[in-house]
Design a protein around this motif. Structure first.
Motif, short mmCIF file in Angstrom:
data_model
loop_
_atom_site.label_atom_id
_atom_site.label_comp_id
_atom_site.label_asym_id
_atom_site.label_seq_id
_atom_site.Cartn_x
_atom_site.Cartn_y
_atom_site.Cartn_z
N SER A 32 0.42 -1.39 -0.10
CA SER A 32 -0.10 -0.06 -0.23
C SER A 32 0.90 0.94 0.01
O SER A 32 0.44 1.97 -0.20
CB SER A 32 -1.13 0.19 1.17
N ASP A 37 0.71 3.57 -3.17
CA ASP A 37 -0.40 4.18 -3.28
C ASP A 37 -0.37 5.31 -2.41
O ASP A 37 -0.25 6.65 -2.52
CB ASP A 37 -1.60 3.65 -3.31
N ASP A 38 0.27 4.75 -1.09
CA ASP A 38 -0.19 5.95 -0.04
C ASP A 38 1.17 6.87 -0.24
O ASP A 38 0.56 8.12 0.23
CB ASP A 38 -0.10 5.67 0.85
N SER A 49 -4.65 -2.31 -6.58
CA SER A 49 -5.21 -1.43 -6.62
C SER A 49 -3.26 -0.22 -7.38
O SER A 49 -3.09 0.22 -7.98
CB SER A 49 -3.95 -0.04 -5.66
#
Length: 254
Positions: free
Chosen positions: A153, A156-157, A185
């Motif tokens: 993640s 994306d973060d 994602s």
């Protein structure tokens, strides 16, 4: 074949190296910034006067000889006055990333670094080395880049990180990312995603670039392992045979 990622630390060939600040004219707070970057590392920092040198030059000394020089301004602009958030947000573009020669020359020195809040600077050095490797991959436009994130993640973060991987993969580099978590994602990125929950996925931080077989070019790798929370054992290397074996281990064993 290596037995584990940890076993590559046993192959380091680092000779004794230290930094010397020549003809310091900068104030004490600047010297303290330099000290904080390498606090607790096997790299000492001393000062001396040298009539043959300009002021505020940092020299890397190996076996009694100077092997690299950087100005203190270079260190301030690229590392010492930089916040890691500038890389996460993308405020520092990939083309702007630079590692001063005296820090690049610390390859195969075994570092142990702490993240925030224990230290504001130590982990930053690994972040910059990671970006330098990603920049090298983008400049080549071919070859293989393998990078682990612990948590997928994060790509994306951290807007800056996703932008970097969009760019590198868009050049034609074969990009592989590793970590724990949802891969959905990342489906729009032209990358190969590897996910799992074993030790390498949870506790490793590596960025490894190898050019295509049979071609000349940069081989470079960063390897860091988090065996206790927020503390990393790490090194980077430009040694082609070691980089190639790290890449092969990741490709075949992780």
């Amino acid at each position: 074949m290596a037995e584990s990622l940890r076993s590559f630390f046993d192959e380091l060939e680092s000779p004794e190296r230290h930094l010397v600040l020549l003809n310091r004219s900068s104030p004490d707070p600047v010297r303290k910034l330099l000290d904080s970057l390498l606090d607790g590392q096997p790299v000492s920092i001393s000062e001396t006067a040298d009539p043959a040198s300009d002021d505020d030059v940092v020299a890397l000394v190996e076996n009694g000889s100077i092997v690299a020089r950087s100005t203190l301004d270079e260190l301030l602009e690229s590392v010492l006055l930089i916040n890691s958030d500038l890389y996460k947000t993308g405020a520092i573009g990939l083309d702007e990333v630079a590692l001063p020669a005296v820090l690049e020359g610390l390859d195969e020195v075994p570092f142990q670094v702490r993240g925030y809040p224990a230290s504001n600077k130590e982990k930053l050095l690994l972040i910059i080395v990671s970006r330098v490797i990603e920049r090298i991959a983008a400049e080549h436009g071919e070859g293989t880049l393998r990078a682990s994130f612990q948590r997928l993640s994060r790509i994306d973060d951290e807007r800056g990180t996703r932008s970097v991987y969009e760019r590198v993969a868009g050049t034609g580099v074969d990009v592989h990312v590793y970590g724990v978590g949802d891969v959905e994602s990342l489906s729009t990125l032209p990358i190969t995603v590897h996910t799992g929950t074993s030790y390498p996925y949870r506790c490793s931080w590596f960025v490894v670039f190898t050019p295509p077989d049979g071609t000349d070019g940069d081989h470079v790798a960063l390897l860091a392992l988090e065996d206790e929370p927020n503390v990393w054992d790490a090194f980077w290397t430009f040694r082609p045979d070691l980089v190639t074996r790290i890449e092969r281990y990741i490709a075949e064993r992780i």
